[in-house]
Design a protein around this motif. Structure first.
Motif, PDB file in Angstrom:
ATOM      1  N   SER A 498       0.829  -1.204   0.000  1.00 61.62           N
ATOM      2  CA  SER A 498       0.000   0.000   0.000  1.00 61.62           C
ATOM      3  C   SER A 498       0.864   1.256   0.000  1.00 61.62           C
ATOM      4  CB  SER A 498      -0.921  -0.006   1.227  1.00 61.62           C
ATOM      5  OG  SER A 498      -1.625   1.217   1.338  1.00 61.62           O
ATOM      6  N   CYS A 499       1.909   1.256   0.825  1.00 62.60           N
ATOM      7  CA  CYS A 499       2.805   2.415   0.877  1.00 62.60           C
ATOM      8  C   CYS A 499       3.491   2.637  -0.469  1.00 62.60           C
ATOM      9  CB  CYS A 499       3.846   2.213   1.981  1.00 62.60           C
ATOM     10  SG  CYS A 499       4.983   3.596   2.186  1.00 62.60           S
ATOM     11  N   VAL A 739      13.426   2.203   2.147  1.00 59.79           N
ATOM     12  CA  VAL A 739      12.599   1.678   3.234  1.00 59.79           C
ATOM     13  C   VAL A 739      11.187   2.255   3.111  1.00 59.79           C
ATOM     14  CG1 VAL A 739      12.277   1.521   5.734  1.00 59.79           C
ATOM     15  CG2 VAL A 739      14.588   1.491   4.765  1.00 59.79           C
ATOM     16  N   ALA A 740      10.187   1.380   3.177  1.00 63.26           N
ATOM     17  CA  ALA A 740       8.783   1.805   3.190  1.00 63.26           C
ATOM     18  C   ALA A 740       8.234   1.590   4.592  1.00 63.26           C
ATOM     19  CB  ALA A 740       7.975   0.997   2.177  1.00 63.26           C
ATOM     20  N   LEU A 741       7.645   2.640   5.163  1.00 62.04           N
ATOM     21  CA  LEU A 741       7.093   2.592   6.517  1.00 62.04           C
ATOM     22  C   LEU A 741       5.577   2.550   6.449  1.00 62.04           C
ATOM     23  CD1 LEU A 741       9.282   5.419   8.141  1.00 62.04           C
ATOM     24  CD2 LEU A 741       9.752   2.957   8.095  1.00 62.04           C
ATOM     25  N   SER A 742       4.966   1.584   7.126  1.00 56.16           N
ATOM     26  CA  SER A 742       3.513   1.493   7.100  1.00 56.16           C
ATOM     27  C   SER A 742       3.018   0.807   8.364  1.00 56.16           C
ATOM     28  CB  SER A 742       3.049   0.722   5.857  1.00 56.16           C
ATOM     29  OG  SER A 742       1.644   0.811   5.693  1.00 56.16           O
ATOM     30  N   ARG A 768       6.911   7.124   2.859  1.00 61.42           N
ATOM     31  CA  ARG A 768       5.829   7.169   3.835  1.00 61.42           C
ATOM     32  C   ARG A 768       4.529   7.400   3.089  1.00 61.42           C
ATOM     33  NH1 ARG A 768       8.123  11.881   7.613  1.00 61.42           N
ATOM     34  NH2 ARG A 768       8.035  12.901   5.588  1.00 61.42           N
ATOM     35  N   HIS A 769       3.436   7.139   3.745  1.00 62.33           N
ATOM     36  CA  HIS A 769       2.135   7.304   3.093  1.00 62.33           C
ATOM     37  C   HIS A 769       1.847   8.781   2.827  1.00 62.33           C
ATOM     38  CE1 HIS A 769       0.352   3.246   3.102  1.00 62.33           C
ATOM     39  NE2 HIS A 769       1.159   3.037   4.130  1.00 62.33           N
ATOM     40  N   ARG A 770       1.116   9.024   1.745  1.00 64.82           N
ATOM     41  CA  ARG A 770       0.756  10.394   1.370  1.00 64.82           C
ATOM     42  C   ARG A 770      -0.738  10.515   1.059  1.00 64.82           C
ATOM     43  NH1 ARG A 770       2.425  11.953  -3.406  1.00 64.82           N
ATOM     44  NH2 ARG A 770       2.548   9.828  -4.203  1.00 64.82           N
ATOM     45  N   ARG A 771      -1.231   9.586   0.239  1.00 67.08           N
ATOM     46  CA  ARG A 771      -2.604   9.721  -0.275  1.00 67.08           C
ATOM     47  C   ARG A 771      -3.606   8.829   0.448  1.00 67.08           C
ATOM     48  NH1 ARG A 771      -2.072   8.498  -6.479  1.00 67.08           N
ATOM     49  NH2 ARG A 771      -0.875   6.734  -5.627  1.00 67.08           N
ATOM     50  N   LEU A 779      -5.129  -0.465   3.784  1.00 66.76           N
ATOM     51  CA  LEU A 779      -4.791  -1.871   3.565  1.00 66.76           C
ATOM     52  C   LEU A 779      -5.326  -2.414   2.238  1.00 66.76           C
ATOM     53  CD1 LEU A 779      -3.294  -3.929   5.435  1.00 66.76           C
ATOM     54  CD2 LEU A 779      -5.561  -4.803   6.034  1.00 66.76           C
ATOM     55  N   SER A 780      -6.545  -2.015   1.871  1.00 68.63           N
ATOM     56  CA  SER A 780      -7.184  -2.583   0.678  1.00 68.63           C
ATOM     57  C   SER A 780      -6.411  -2.259  -0.593  1.00 68.63           C
ATOM     58  CB  SER A 780      -8.630  -2.097   0.568  1.00 68.63           C
ATOM     59  OG  SER A 780      -8.699  -0.685   0.495  1.00 68.63           O
ATOM     60  N   LEU A 781      -5.755  -1.101  -0.644  1.00 67.74           N
ATOM     61  CA  LEU A 781      -4.949  -0.760  -1.826  1.00 67.74           C
ATOM     62  C   LEU A 781      -3.814  -1.759  -1.983  1.00 67.74           C
ATOM     63  CD1 LEU A 781      -4.090   1.093  -4.153  1.00 67.74           C
ATOM     64  CD2 LEU A 781      -2.863   2.500  -2.459  1.00 67.74           C
ATOM     65  N   GLY A 782      -3.124  -2.068  -0.889  1.00 69.84           N
ATOM     66  CA  GLY A 782      -2.040  -3.038  -0.961  1.00 69.84           C
ATOM     67  C   GLY A 782      -2.522  -4.429  -1.330  1.00 69.84           C
ATOM     68  N   GLN A 783      -3.678  -4.818  -0.818  1.00 67.91           N
ATOM     69  CA  GLN A 783      -4.235  -6.120  -1.182  1.00 67.91           C
ATOM     70  C   GLN A 783      -4.480  -6.208  -2.685  1.00 67.91           C
ATOM     71  OE1 GLN A 783      -7.773  -6.258   1.198  1.00 67.91           O
ATOM     72  NE2 GLN A 783      -6.776  -7.191   2.972  1.00 67.91           N
ATOM     73  N   ALA A 784      -5.011  -5.126  -3.241  1.00 71.41           N
ATOM     74  CA  ALA A 784      -5.358  -5.144  -4.670  1.00 71.41           C
ATOM     75  C   ALA A 784      -4.122  -5.314  -5.547  1.00 71.41           C
ATOM     76  CB  ALA A 784      -6.112  -3.862  -5.030  1.00 71.41           C
ATOM     77  N   VAL A 785      -3.067  -4.534  -5.279  1.00 67.32           N
ATOM     78  CA  VAL A 785      -1.888  -4.608  -6.156  1.00 67.32           C
ATOM     79  C   VAL A 785      -1.150  -5.930  -5.977  1.00 67.32           C
ATOM     80  CG1 VAL A 785      -1.616  -2.108  -6.320  1.00 67.32           C
ATOM     81  CG2 VAL A 785      -0.444  -3.324  -4.493  1.00 67.32           C
TER      82      VAL A 785
END
Length: 803
Positions: A498-499, A739-742, A768-771, A779-785
Motif C-alpha cells: 500500500s505504501c 525503506v517503506a514505513l507502514s 511514507r504514506h501520502r494519499r 490496507l485494501s490498496l495493498g491487497q489489490a496490487v
C-alpha cells in the motif's frame, strides 16, 4: 473552398469531469473560438464534437488541458477526425449512459465563496437558503445514485426546478448552468426541527437555524443532518454538555471533532500554520489535527489529555448559517453510538440516536451514500491522511502499473475500506469503520455494490486478509464459494505494498518494508505486528526480521486491557514469584490473584497466542508507566497514544518532522538522550529483536523513580534505533537501500519523525504514506496490487494462494 478550411473532430475527455462545471466550460471555450458542435456527458466522461478552423481547434484542445475548471481532473484526452456537418452553433446535448461506465464522480465539495456571498446577501433570492450550490460546489458523491451525473440520477430527482432555477440551469452563461443540485426556497429541499422523540416542532423554515442555535447555547445536544450523514453537536465550552454527550454516546476518552466558522475562529483554539490553513480551506474541508493553544477554553473532555484538537471548517450552507448564528465553534462528532456506522437515513437516525439527541435538525434531501468526515494532518509540510473519506472519496488513485483485471480488495477489520481496481485506477472507498457488527457489514456490502455500479467494475478476482474471523474475509470467501477466484494477502505485506502504491513506485522496485501495528494474522499462524520485510510488489515479500514473540494473555482481552501485556512481559523476564513482589504500580493494580492467573495462562498456553506486535509492546510499556488507557483502553490504540503524549513532554524543541512543538507543557529540563538495550538474534535467516532488555530498562528506571516522560521518550528513541539497526543489517546482506514505513504505529508522529530522520542520516531513501492512511484504512490498496501480481505470476489458474 471555404469548407476545406474547416474540419470536425470527435473528442473524449476522461477523469473527474462530471459535476464540476466541465460542460459549461467547454461551451464557453467553443464560443471563444467560434466553433460549432456539441458536448454531452456519457458513461466514459465528456464527449465533444467540434467543428471549425484547424488552428482554432488546436487552441481549443490546448484550452481543455490548460484551463479546465478547478475541481476537474483531466486524465486523458483523445480525438479523431469526423465528417463535417456544416453546423454553425455549439450546444449542450442530452447525456447518454452508454454500455461501459468510465466516468469518474467528484467528491462532495465545500460551499464556494460566490455562493457564500449570496447566502448572506439580503437582496439575493437564496438569502439564508441552506441548500445553495452551483457547478463549483455542493453535494456530489453522496447524492449520486448512478451515472452519468445528471439530476435524474441523483437524490435531487424528486425536486422539480421552478422557472427561475430552470432558467439558470439552461443558461450557458450562468454559474448554475447544469448544476444538478440547483434549487431555491421555492422548489428545493427544506429544513425542519424535531424534538428528541422525532416529532415535528413546526418551526417556520426561516426560524429553524435560530431556534437550533438557541438550543445549542442552552446546553442541548442536536443531531444535524449533513452531506454524508448525521453529526452530533453541542457547545464545546459547556463542560456539562460535553460530558452528557460522552455519557450518552458511550464514548469515554476518544477525542471529539470541532467545527469552526472560519480561520479566525480556529486561531482562537489552535496554532495554524500556512499549510494547515490551506488544508482547512481546501474544497474537501477535512478535519485537521492542530496544536492546541494553552489558552483555548474548550471543555477538558473534548480531547482528554491531548495536545491537539481536530478542527474542520463549515462546509455546507446549513453549517455556515448555524455557525454564524450560534457565534462559537461547535462539537461536531459522528452521529452514531460507539462501534456503529454513522447514521445517514432519517429513520435510522431517529432510532439509533434516540436518547442521545435532544433535537434533530433535519432536511428532506436524501443521502444516497453515508460518508464520514476525512481526517488529515500536516507534518514537515507534507499532508497525511488519517481517515480518507468525505471530500476525497470516491476520487480514484493512479497506480504505477495498470491492473490486469477488475479486482475487489476487501480490506481488514478495523478502519475498514474496500478497494475496487480497474485499469490504471484504484477506487478506495470512503471510511466504512470497524467491521465488528451487522450494521457496519451492511454498510460495507452496500458500498461495494454502489461502487461497482458507479464505476462499472465487475470483479474477476477478490483479495482478502488472511485472518479467518474478519467479516471482510468471510465476505470474500462467500464470493469465492460462488465461483469468484480469490487470493489471501498477508496483512503486513499489504501494508508495505500500500505504501509503495501510494507513492506510485515501480512494481519491481525492491524495498525493506517496516510494518508496525497492533496485530495482523501472520503467515505462520501467529499474530504479527513488528515486521521487517524485503521484496517488491512484483515479486512479493519475505520476512527478514521481527520483534520477539510475546504472549497475549486472554487474546483480544489483552488488547482492551493492556496491563495484561505488561504482567506477561514481567513474568517472562523475572518469573512469577518475583513479579508479585515487584513494587510497581501495574503489579499493585493487577493484584496478586491476577498476576497468578496470567501466569497460569502462560504456563498452560490457554487462550494466549503469541504476537510480535509493536503496538502490543507499546501497550506493555504504557501499562508499566501507568498512563491513562493502560488499565482499560476505551478506543483502539489509546495506551500507545497516551505514551506518545507522555514522551512529548521530554522531547526538546520541535518533534522531528512533525511540526508539533513540545514547549509549554515541559516542567523540567529535557533529559539526556537515553535509550534501552536490545539485541538481535539470528533464527535461521531471520533476525529476531529481543526486547527483554527494553522491559528491564523501563523497570529499572521506574524503580529509580525516573519521570514518566523521560522513560516514554527513551522508549521511543529505542524503537527508532531498532528500526535503523534492523534495516542496516538487511542492507548489509545485499538488501535494498529504500525503506517503506507502514502500519498504524506510524501514526505516532514522534516515532515516525525519529525513524525517518535516522534512516535518512544512514543513507536510506524513506517512503511514507501520502494519499491513503498508514493505518488499516490503506490496507485494501495493498491487497489489490499484490493480488493482481500474484495472479499474473501464477497464470490464470488461481487456487486461493497466500501472498
Amino acid at each position: 473552398m471555404q469548407a476545406s478550411l474547416r474540419e470536425r473532430r470527435e473528442i473524449t475527455v476522461r477523469g473527474i469531469v462530471q459535476g464540476v462545471g466541465f460542460r459549461p466550460f467547454i461551451y464557453a471555450l467553443a464560443q471563444r473560438y467560434e466553433l460549432a458542435g456539441l458536448v454531452r456527458n456519457d458513461a466514459s466522461g465528456v464527449y465533444i464534437e467540434v467543428e471549425g478552423a484547424p488552428d482554432l481547434l488546436d487552441r481549443f484542445l490546448r484550452g481543455i488541458q490548460e484551463e479546465a475548471p478547478p475541481l476537474a481532473v483531466v486524465e486523458a484526452i483523445a480525438w479523431k477526425f469526423r465528417a463535417q456537418q456544416g453546423e454553425r452553433e455549439f450546444r449542450i446535448a442530452e447525456s447518454q449512459e452508454g454500455a461501459q461506465r468510465r466516468a469518474l464522480i467528484s467528491p462532495d465539495v465545500a460551499t464556494c465563496a460566490e455562493c457564500l456571498d449570496e447566502l448572506f446577501d439580503p437582496s439575493d433570492r437564496r438569502y439564508q437558503y441552506p441548500f445553495i450550490n452551483c457547478t463549483n460546489c455542493g453535494p456530489r458523491f453522496t447524492i449520486t445514485c448512478s451515472i452519468p451525473y445528471d439530476r435524474a440520477m441523483t437524490t435531487m430527482a424528486g425536486f422539480v426546478m421552478c422557472p427561475a432555477c430552470r432558467r439558470e440551469y439552461d443558461d450557458p452563461a450562468n454559474r448554475r448552468f447544469h448544476a444538478q443540485p440547483n434549487a431555491c426556497p421555492v422548489c428545493g429541499p427544506q429544513v425542519r426541527l424535531l424534538d428528541g422523540r422525532g416529532r415535528d416542532m413546526y418551526v417556520p423554515p426561516q426560524e429553524v437555524v435560530t431556534r437550533t442555535a438557541r438550543s445549542l447555547r442552552e446546553s442541548a445536544i442536536v443531531a444535524i443532518k449533513g452531506l454524508g450523514g448525521y453529526h452530533l453537536a453541542c457547545d464545546p465550552f459547556d463542560q456539562q454538555a460535553v460530558r452528557n454527550l460522552r455519557e450518552r454516546k458511550a464514548r469515554q476518552d476518544k477525542p471529539f471533532a470541532l467545527m469552526a466558522r472560519d480561520l479566525e475562529q480556529v486561531r482562537t483554539l489552535c496554532r495554524v500554520r500556512s499549510e494547515e490553513a490551506a488544508l482547512l480551506t481546501s474544497p474537501g474541508r477535512p478535519i485537521v489535527l492542530l496544536e492546541r493553544l494553552p489558552e483555548a477554553r474548550v471543555a477538558d473532555e473534548i480531547a482528554p489529555r491531548q495536545r491537539t484538537l481536530g478542527v474542520m471548517l463549515a462546509y455546507t450552507p446549513l453549517h455556515h448559517l448555524l455557525l454564524r448564528e450560534v457565534g462559537i465553534p461547535l462539537v461536531m462528532t459522528s452521529g452514531n453510538r460507539s462501534d456503529e456506522p454513522i447514521a445517514y437515513r432519517d429513520e435510522e437516525a431517529l432510532a439509533h440516536l434516540a436518547g442521545i439527541a435532544d433535537y434533530y435538525l433535519v432536511h428532506n434531501r436524501p443521502i444516497h451514500t453515508r460518508c464520514d468526515d476525512s481526517v488529515m494532518l500536516v507534518a514537515n509540510g507534507a499532508l497525511y491522511q488519517v481517515r480518507r473519506s468525505r471530500g476525497h472519496a470516491p476520487a480514484p488513485l493512479a497506480v504505477a502499473d495498470s491492473f490486469s483485471r477488475h479486482i475487489l480488495a476487501c480490506g481488514g477489520e478495523l478502519k475498514n475500506t474496500f478497494c475496487l481496481a480497474r485499469e490504471g485506477h484504484a477506487f478506495i472507498s470512503h471510511h466504512i469503520g470497524d467491521l465488528e457488527n451487522y450494521e457496519t457489514l451492511r454498510s460495507f456490502r452496500e458500498g461495494v455494490a454502489h461502487y461497482s455500479k458507479l464505476f462499472d467494475v465487475q470483479p474477476r478476482l477478490v483479495a482478502f486478509d488472511l485472518h479467518p474471523e474478519y467479516l471482510s474475509t468471510k465476505y470474500a470467501r462467500e464470493l469465492e464459494e460462488d465461483g469468484l477466484p480469490a487470493v489471501g494477502v498477508q496483512h503486513h505485506h499489504a501494508h508495505i505494498a500500500s505504501c509503495l502504491a501510494d507513492n506510485e513506485r515501480p512494481i519491481d522496485e525492491p524495498v525493506i518494508g517496516v510494518a508496525f501495528d497492533g496485530t495482523g494474522y501472520g503467515a505462520d499462524g501467529t499474530l504479527w505486528g513488528g515486521e521487517f520485510l524485503e521484496g517488491s510488489i512484483q515479486e512479493g515479500f519475505r520476512r527478514r526480521a521481527h520483534l520477539a514473540y510475546a504472549p497475549l494473555p486472554g487474546g483480544e482481552t489483552a488488547i482492551r486491557q493492556p496491563w495484561r501485556m505488561a504482567i506477561a512481559q514481567l513474568i517472562a523476564l523475572y518469573g512469577e514469584e518475583e513479579v508479585v513482589k515487584l513494587p510497581l504500580p501495574v503489579v499493585r493494580q493487577a493484584g496478586e490473584r491476577n498476576v497468578r492467573l496470567i501466569a497460569r495462562l502462560l504456563e498452560h498456553r490457554l487462550n494466549t497466542p503469541l504476537t510480535s506486535s509493536a503496538g502490543r509492546l507499546f501497550d506493555a510499556v504504557a501499562a508499566l508507566l501507568g498512563v491513562p488507557g493502560s488499565q482499560l483502553a476505551t478506543y483502539e490504540g489509546q495506551a500507545a497514544i497516551e505514551l506518545e503524549i507522555a514522551a512529548l513532554e521530554d522531547t526538546p524543541g520541535a518533534l522531528p518532522d512533525s511540526g508539533l512543538t513540545s514547549d509549554r507543557t515541559v516542567r523540567r529540563a529535557p533529559s539526556p538522550q537515553r535509550a534501552y538495550p536490545f539485541r538481535l538474534r539470528l533464527d535461521g535467516d531471520t533476525w529476531v529483536v529481543e526486547t527483554g532488555g527494553i522491559i528491564a530498562g523501563v523497570v529499572e528506571d521506574l524503580l529509580a523513580r525516573r519521570r514518566t516522560a523521560e522513560i516514554a521518550a527513551a522508549f521511543h528513541r529505542t524503537l527508532s534505533s531498532v528500526v535503523v539497526t534492523c534495516c542496516t543489517h538487511i542492507r548489509e546482506q545485499r538488501g535494498p537501500s529504500a525503506v517503506a514505513l507502514s502500519g498504524g504505529t506510524f501514526q505516532n508522529l514522534l516515532l515516525l519523525g525519529q525513524v525517518t530522520e535516522e534512516l535518512t542520516d544512514h543513507g536510506f531513501t524513506v517512503y511514507r504514506h501520502r494519499r491513503v492512511p498508514t493505518n488499516d484504512g490503506g490496507l485494501s490498496l495493498g491487497q489489490a496490487v499484490l493480488a493482481d501480481q500474484e495472479v499474473r505470476r501464477r497464470g490464470s489458474g488461481v487456487d486461493s494462494p497466500c501472498v
